[in-house]
Structures are given as C-alpha cells and as structure tokens.
Design a protein around this motif. Structure first.
Motif, PDB file in Angstrom:
ATOM      1  N   GLU A   1       0.895  -1.232  -0.123  1.00 42.08           N
ATOM      2  CA  GLU A   1       0.187  -0.077   0.000  1.00 42.08           C
ATOM      3  C   GLU A   1       0.968   1.156   0.000  1.00 42.08           C
ATOM      4  N   LEU A   2       1.833   1.252   0.590  1.00 41.23           N
ATOM      5  CA  LEU A   2       2.727   2.276   0.873  1.00 41.23           C
ATOM      6  C   LEU A   2       3.502   2.739  -0.481  1.00 41.23           C
ATOM      7  N   LEU A   3       4.106   1.407  -1.254  1.00 41.95           N
ATOM      8  CA  LEU A   3       4.574   1.728  -2.269  1.00 41.95           C
ATOM      9  C   LEU A   3       3.835   2.328  -3.461  1.00 41.95           C
TER      10      LEU A   3
ATOM     11  N   ALA B   1      10.906  -5.070 -10.780  1.00 39.01           N
ATOM     12  CA  ALA B   1      11.366  -4.158 -11.764  1.00 39.01           C
ATOM     13  C   ALA B   1      10.330  -3.295 -12.341  1.00 39.01           C
ATOM     14  N   ARG B   2       8.982  -3.614 -12.617  1.00 39.51           N
ATOM     15  CA  ARG B   2       7.851  -2.935 -12.997  1.00 39.51           C
ATOM     16  C   ARG B   2       7.314  -1.837 -11.931  1.00 39.51           C
ATOM     17  N   GLU B   3       7.426  -2.283 -10.908  1.00 35.80           N
ATOM     18  CA  GLU B   3       6.681  -1.648  -9.637  1.00 35.80           C
ATOM     19  C   GLU B   3       7.629  -0.831  -8.724  1.00 35.80           C
ATOM     20  N   GLY B   4       8.761  -1.167  -8.676  1.00 35.37           N
ATOM     21  CA  GLY B   4       9.852  -0.906  -7.470  1.00 35.37           C
ATOM     22  C   GLY B   4      10.191   0.665  -7.687  1.00 35.37           C
ATOM     23  N   ALA B   5      10.098   1.216  -6.260  1.00 42.22           N
ATOM     24  CA  ALA B   5      10.300   2.690  -6.502  1.00 42.22           C
ATOM     25  C   ALA B   5      11.652   2.967  -6.441  1.00 42.22           C
ATOM     26  N   ARG B   6      12.230   3.983  -7.203  1.00 40.79           N
ATOM     27  CA  ARG B   6      13.610   4.234  -7.393  1.00 40.79           C
ATOM     28  C   ARG B   6      13.964   4.626  -5.800  1.00 40.79           C
ATOM     29  N   THR B   7      15.213   4.536  -5.720  1.00 42.28           N
ATOM     30  CA  THR B   7      16.077   4.884  -4.478  1.00 42.28           C
ATOM     31  C   THR B   7      16.451   6.438  -4.377  1.00 42.28           C
ATOM     32  N   VAL B   8      16.188   7.167  -5.178  1.00 39.91           N
ATOM     33  CA  VAL B   8      16.862   8.306  -5.305  1.00 39.91           C
ATOM     34  C   VAL B   8      16.412   9.255  -4.129  1.00 39.91           C
ATOM     35  N   PRO B   9      15.027   9.503  -3.507  1.00 36.12           N
ATOM     36  CA  PRO B   9      14.760  10.378  -2.564  1.00 36.12           C
ATOM     37  C   PRO B   9      14.420   9.736  -1.413  1.00 36.12           C
ATOM     38  N   GLY B  10      14.523  10.358  -0.164  1.00 36.25           N
ATOM     39  CA  GLY B  10      13.953   9.883   1.162  1.00 36.25           C
ATOM     40  C   GLY B  10      12.538   9.794   1.038  1.00 36.25           C
ATOM     41  N   ARG B  11      11.956   8.828   1.971  1.00 37.96           N
ATOM     42  CA  ARG B  11      10.350   8.862   2.087  1.00 37.96           C
ATOM     43  C   ARG B  11       9.973   8.624   3.438  1.00 37.96           C
ATOM     44  N   GLU B  12       8.951   7.964   3.903  1.00 34.60           N
ATOM     45  CA  GLU B  12       8.292   7.815   4.962  1.00 34.60           C
ATOM     46  C   GLU B  12       9.274   6.734   5.670  1.00 34.60           C
TER      47      GLU B  12
ATOM     48  N   TRP C   1       3.355   5.837  -2.677  1.00 35.02           N
ATOM     49  CA  TRP C   1       4.665   6.477  -3.464  1.00 35.02           C
ATOM     50  C   TRP C   1       4.767   6.949  -4.996  1.00 35.02           C
ATOM     51  N   ASN C   2       4.254   5.574  -5.596  1.00 35.49           N
ATOM     52  CA  ASN C   2       4.136   5.719  -7.143  1.00 35.49           C
ATOM     53  C   ASN C   2       3.143   6.843  -7.562  1.00 35.49           C
ATOM     54  N   ALA C   3       2.331   6.816  -6.845  1.00 32.54           N
ATOM     55  CA  ALA C   3       1.066   7.715  -7.442  1.00 32.54           C
ATOM     56  C   ALA C   3       1.441   9.040  -7.243  1.00 32.54           C
ATOM     57  N   ARG C   4       1.805   9.439  -6.124  1.00 28.45           N
ATOM     58  CA  ARG C   4       2.077  10.972  -5.718  1.00 28.45           C
ATOM     59  C   ARG C   4       3.426  11.304  -6.655  1.00 28.45           C
ATOM     60  N   GLU C   5       4.322  10.459  -6.710  1.00 26.63           N
ATOM     61  CA  GLU C   5       5.324  10.859  -7.502  1.00 26.63           C
ATOM     62  C   GLU C   5       4.952  10.860  -8.994  1.00 26.63           C
ATOM     63  N   GLY C   6       4.261  10.167  -9.566  1.00 31.22           N
ATOM     64  CA  GLY C   6       3.790   9.978 -10.751  1.00 31.22           C
ATOM     65  C   GLY C   6       2.899  11.169 -11.175  1.00 31.22           C
ATOM     66  N   ALA C   7       2.037  11.824 -10.233  1.00 34.89           N
ATOM     67  CA  ALA C   7       1.333  12.855 -10.360  1.00 34.89           C
ATOM     68  C   ALA C   7       2.233  14.207 -10.629  1.00 34.89           C
ATOM     69  N   LEU C   8       3.409  14.221  -9.696  1.00 32.45           N
ATOM     70  CA  LEU C   8       4.193  15.417  -9.836  1.00 32.45           C
ATOM     71  C   LEU C   8       5.014  15.271 -11.005  1.00 32.45           C
ATOM     72  N   ILE C   9       5.285  14.109 -11.589  1.00 30.34           N
ATOM     73  CA  ILE C   9       6.111  14.005 -12.759  1.00 30.34           C
ATOM     74  C   ILE C   9       5.161  14.426 -14.050  1.00 30.34           C
ATOM     75  N   ALA C  10       3.843  14.103 -13.878  1.00 26.69           N
ATOM     76  CA  ALA C  10       2.935  14.572 -14.977  1.00 26.69           C
ATOM     77  C   ALA C  10       2.587  16.225 -14.999  1.00 26.69           C
ATOM     78  N   GLU C  11       2.865  16.720 -13.927  1.00 24.49           N
ATOM     79  CA  GLU C  11       2.657  17.962 -13.666  1.00 24.49           C
ATOM     80  C   GLU C  11       4.010  19.041 -14.518  1.00 24.49           C
ATOM     81  N   HIS C  12       5.128  18.217 -14.396  1.00 23.13           N
ATOM     82  CA  HIS C  12       6.473  18.621 -15.122  1.00 23.13           C
ATOM     83  C   HIS C  12       6.994  17.645 -15.698  1.00 23.13           C
TER      84      HIS C  12
END
Length: 421
Positions: free
Chosen positions: A171-173, A218-229, A176-187
C-alpha cells in the motif's frame, strides 16, 4: 581479568567486492519493493556487519578525468545491501537501529565527490551552472581526507550511511508511485527531472527469484533516489558511529536495507553526488519497540545523532535570504530553498576569491563538514538560512582582511577528457 580470546567475530551478512559491478553481485538491490525477500534474519540485540558497494556500483574510478561521471548509468543506482529481517518485527512496530561503526574497505582507501551533468543527474545548481561533469578523488588516512583535485584542505570525516530504511508495504509503495507520478505529470519535461518513476531498465535484485516476481519488482519498484516515510536516501551526515535510528515497520521482519556510504558530507550535499562517496562496512545492532508507530506518532524516522563529531569551533558563516540576487533578483515568499542556494552561492563566490575554481568550491561545500541552519522562517517575505564553513579545514588563512583575500594557485578538479566545463 577477563578476555575475549574465544569470542566469535560478528557475522558479515552481506559480502561484496567494491571493484566489481553491483549487478554481478549477490545480496544487493536497487529498488524498494515489499516482494524483495530478506537475505538473512537476525535476532534483536545481535551485532552484525554489512558490506556495501559505492552508490553507483563501481561505475566511478580513481583517475583524473570525469568521463565516468558524465556517462554514469543512473538507472542502476543506488545499490543497497540487504534486506535484513529482524525476528519479531511486525507492521506498526518501531525498529531501533544502532549504528556501531562505519568504515571504508582497507583495500579501497579512497572516495569521490561528483558534479553531474545537467541532463544526467543535475544537482542544486544544475541549471544555474549548466552543470558539466567534474569530480574530486579523496584519499583517506585514518579519519582524515585530502584531495589532489582540491588542494589546500584537510578535514576529519563523519562517516555515515547516506541511505538506510525499511521496506515499504504494498500500500505504501502504491502511494509513493501515485504521488510521484502525479508530480512528474505536472512537469513532464523538467531538466533535471522532478522525480524518477519506476523503471524496469537497470532494476536489479541479486537473488534467485522466479521471473514473475523479478518482473513485478522491476515494473513497480520505487527508485531509491529520494528519502520517504521509511527512511531511504536522506543523506543525514550525523548518522555516524554511535547514532540510533527509529524506523517505522511496514512489513513482517522490517527488512532493513543500507547503502550509499559516505566518508564525509556537508549539510545539503549540494552537487547531487556531493558527499565523499565510498564503499565500506557498516556494523549494526537492532531492537524492536512493539506498537512504536502509534506510541511515537511515527510518520517518518527519528534519530539520535552520534556523540562523536569533528571539533571545528571556528566557522565563517554565509547568509542567504529568499531573493535570487545571484540570478534575476526575484523576490520569493519565505522560500528556504532559495535562501539556502544564496548562502551557498555567496560561499562559492568567496572561495573563488581565494583561488578555488567554481567547480572546486561547489565540490568542497558538498563534501566537507559544512553546517547549514534555518535562521528564521517567520519574517515575511524572507526566510534566512546560513551555511557555516569550518576555518580549520584549510591550510591557509581564509578570514577577511583589510587588504582583501590572498589568491592561491589551486589548479582544477578532474574534468571531462574533452575539456568541456
């Protein structure tokens, strides 16, 4: 008098070769996903060691040009050792992690700091400087670091993991992917990118997995670049030997992973690859506080920093406010990031007066034990942020004088073989 002649050495649960590419080694992974199995299980209170490759997985060499920085494959970072399960940890608990030691490998007593290309990684001043690849190699001698690419400085390191965290739940993953995907879509065309979406290319799990599980990670895994919860890539330089970390637990066993070891780092890690990156060994002990997420209102990790810190009491402090006076002069409203950038740019301009190139100054502020503080965020429109540069790390006097500053011949850091800066 007691002895420990018959004591058993603390086990090393992940062993790596720092000179071999990460995607050829077992016990490593470069995505966050709950389906990555633990490679070992420890009991609370057990002391254990973990070996880590550098964050790029041996893509950067000890040489005098920055072509490897220019060409680094960012789909393959960060390379984490683990996961390690802790017996008895359950979702809702707090995993207490004591960092007992952090050291470089004896066979690899060096590290590096890099400025990444605008189009491949970036950094705090990627757009302002139109960043091109540069690097500094640092040699370790005990607790001290020096560099042939940034002469005139020597400082004690505060070695720490740049990246450490527990595994996310499914659920947490998804969150992450939904909120970061929305940010990418904005920019969608931002350079550097505003976030990194899941990317199957370069994804790696150094375990024997069935094809369906490997493909899902590989398809769903969150990238390790940022810190998160859960922790992650927060680059907190005070998490050195003697620190204690309190992590929320989201999956059974907690599944702790660690990597991106740093010999030293300034607050902010300006240049993206801004710490002194190293491969090395970290020693842990863990315990569990049942129901810790609720007991401590634990939305993100909390930390007790190390009591060990280099003593640099005399510092030259640069101030920044929420006005882009190094750029177009625009007034921002209480923007602490703008204020921090101005403080750093003020320090870079000052260091250039002493003979450092802009690139050397940028790398030095990223790697040295520089401290940054938020002075005020209540006096509209200007937030105030400071950057404190330890005077004692320099081989020469850097303090303001009536006659001005003495300019030294300090060469240049390692640049691209084509000479482009």
């Amino acid at each position: 008098m007691s002895t420990r002649a018959n004591s058993v050495p603390h086990p090393t649960l992940v062993k790596v070769d720092p000179f071999v590419p990460a995607d050829e080694q077992k016990g490593l992974h470069n995505r966050w996903h709950p389906d990555i199995p633990a490679i070992a299980t420890v009991k609370p209170g057990e002391v254990f060691k973990i070996e880590c490759v550098d964050w790029t997985g041996a893509q950067i060499g000890n040489n005098d040009n920055s072509d490897d920085i220019k060409n680094v494959d960012l789909t393959k970072i960060h390379n984490l050792s683990g996961p390690i399960a802790v017996e008895g940890a359950e979702p809702g608990d707090c995993l207490v992690v004591d960092i007992l030691d952090v050291t470089p490998f004896e066979q690899m007593p060096w590290g590096y700091t890099g400025i990444f290309e605008l189009e491949n990684g970036g950094g705090l001043f990627a757009r302002e400087f139109n960043s091109r690849a540069c690097k500094a190699i640092w040699d370790f001698k005990g607790i001290y670091a020096t560099s042939r690419h940034i002469p005139g400085v020597r400082f004690a390191g505060v070695s720490h993991p740049g990246l450490i965290g527990t595994a996310p739940s499914a659920e947490l993953l998804a969150t992450w992917n939904a909120r970061e995907g929305a940010l990418i879509a904005e920019h969608p065309n931002a350079v550097p990118p505003v976030a990194f979406a899941p990317e199957p290319v370069g994804a790696y799990v150094g375990q024997d997995l069935d094809d369906a599980t490997r493909d899902k990670i590989a398809r769903e895994g969150a990238r390790t670049v940022p810190g998160r919860e859960h922790g992650g890539n927060c680059d907190i330089k005070n998490l050195s030997r003697g620190s204690r970390c309190y992590f929320p637990v989201f999956v059974k066993g907690a599944n702790l992973s660690v990597g991106d070891l740093h010999f030293s780092q300034g607050d902010g890690e300006l240049s993206f690859c801004g710490a002194i990156e190293m491969a090395g060994i970290i020693t842990f002990s863990t315990s569990i506080i049942k129901g810790g997420i609720e007991k401590f209102a634990l939305k993100q990790p909390i930390f007790l920093p190390s009591p060990i810190d280099p003593l640099y009491s005399n510092k030259l402090i640069f101030e920044g406010i929420s006005v882009d006076y190094h750029g177009d002069g625009k007034q921002y409203n209480m923007d602490a990031t703008v204020a921090y950038k101005q403080a750093a740019l003020n320090a870079i301009a000052y260091l250039q007066k002493l003979g450092f190139t802009r690139e050397q100054a940028y790398l030095l502020l990223s790697a040295a034990p520089v401290e940054s503080h938020v002075g005020a965020v209540v006096d509209s429109p200007n937030a105030c942020v400071t950057l404190a540069l330890p005077v004692g790390i320099f081989d020469f006097d850097i303090l303001p004088k009536e006659d001005g500053l003495t300019k030294h011949d300090l060469g240049q850091c390692a640049i691209r073989s084509d000479g482009v800066l």
